[in-house]
Design a protein around this motif. Structure first.
Motif, PDB file in Angstrom:
ATOM      1  N   GLU A 237       0.825  -1.209   0.000  1.00  0.00           N
ATOM      2  CA  GLU A 237       0.000   0.000   0.000  1.00  0.00           C
ATOM      3  C   GLU A 237       0.861   1.261   0.000  1.00  0.00           C
TER       4      GLU A 237
ATOM      5  N   GLN B 236       1.663   2.996  -3.553  1.00  0.00           N
ATOM      6  CA  GLN B 236       0.720   3.773  -4.358  1.00  0.00           C
ATOM      7  C   GLN B 236       1.055   5.258  -4.346  1.00  0.00           C
TER       8      GLN B 236
ATOM      9  N   GLN C  11      -3.989   1.057  -6.570  1.00  0.00           N
ATOM     10  CA  GLN C  11      -4.336   1.022  -5.155  1.00  0.00           C
ATOM     11  C   GLN C  11      -4.511  -0.382  -4.583  1.00  0.00           C
ATOM     12  N   TYR C  12      -4.595  -1.385  -5.419  1.00  0.00           N
ATOM     13  CA  TYR C  12      -4.869  -2.736  -4.937  1.00  0.00           C
ATOM     14  C   TYR C  12      -3.570  -3.487  -4.706  1.00  0.00           C
ATOM     15  N   CYS C  13      -3.062  -3.364  -3.487  1.00  0.00           N
ATOM     16  CA  CYS C  13      -1.730  -3.866  -3.167  1.00  0.00           C
ATOM     17  C   CYS C  13      -1.755  -4.721  -1.908  1.00  0.00           C
TER      18      CYS C  13
ATOM     19  N   THR D  38      -2.277  -4.266  -9.899  1.00  0.00           N
ATOM     20  CA  THR D  38      -2.558  -3.408  -8.747  1.00  0.00           C
ATOM     21  C   THR D  38      -3.607  -2.354  -9.092  1.00  0.00           C
TER      22      THR D  38
ATOM     23  N   THR E 159      -7.303  -1.094 -11.529  1.00  0.00           N
ATOM     24  CA  THR E 159      -8.507  -1.440 -12.274  1.00  0.00           C
ATOM     25  C   THR E 159      -8.362  -0.843 -13.655  1.00  0.00           C
TER      26      THR E 159
END
Length: 177
Positions: free
Chosen positions: A134, A137, A146-148, A173, A175
């Motif tokens: 996180e 990012q 953001q997807y970590c 990580t 979309t």
């Protein structure tokens, strides 16, 4: 295993799938029972590591060539419009390998990327065996989403540096927007 991959490709309507841990010796091409083409590059001495692609039969005519670089890197070039697409499939050493081996692998991916035609659309996909946290990012804005994981480890930092240097984005990580 091939049958399961054939099923998944059909179910999700994928045209090409990059593979790691293929565990086949040498470079080769195999036609599956469903007419899909498996390209693979592996070690010469044993069934370990290995990378490859499975190409759907409807896409096989678009393959301009497939070239093994090593047992950890293979590339495929596809005839696409308006530019050709080159995909680099790589498989980084796991955490039980020495840092020197990881560095050598990363350098080999960089060298392969440097040799690609700048006219092509280039995709680098890999199992980097890296964790992006996180914390990345904010510090690596534009390089990862953001997807970590909770924290970035050393190999994750190396991946971030590689992506930033090559103006790439770490897509798992993010979309699609």
């Amino acid at each position: 295993m091939i049958e399961q991959l054939e099923y998944e490709m059909s179910k999700y309507r994928w045209n090409i799938l990059g593979l790691c841990e293929v565990r086949r010796k040498h470079f080769g091409e195999t036609l599956t029972s469903d007419g899909l083409k498996l390209y693979h590059s592996g070690r010469e001495d044993k069934h370990e590591n290995g990378v490859g692609f499975i190409v759907h039969k409807d896409t096989a005519d678009a393959v301009l060539g497939c070239r093994p670089i090593s047992n950890r890197i293979i590339i495929v070039c596809l005839k696409t419009a308006p530019f050709n697409t080159t995909i680099i499939q790589a498989y980084a050493p796991t955490t039980d390998h020495e840092d020197e081996e990881v560095e050598d692998s990363n350098n080999e991916v960089q060298k392969t990327l440097n040799e690609m035609s700048k006219k092509d659309i280039i995709v680098v996909q890999s199992d980097w065996n890296a964790k992006i946290g996180e914390d990345a990012q904010e510090d690596w804005e534009g390089t990862c989403g953001q997807y970590c994981n909770q924290a970035t480890h050393d190999r994750g930092l190396r991946l971030l540096e590689f992506a930033k240097y090559n103006d790439l984005k770490i897509m798992n990580t993010s979309t699609l927007e």
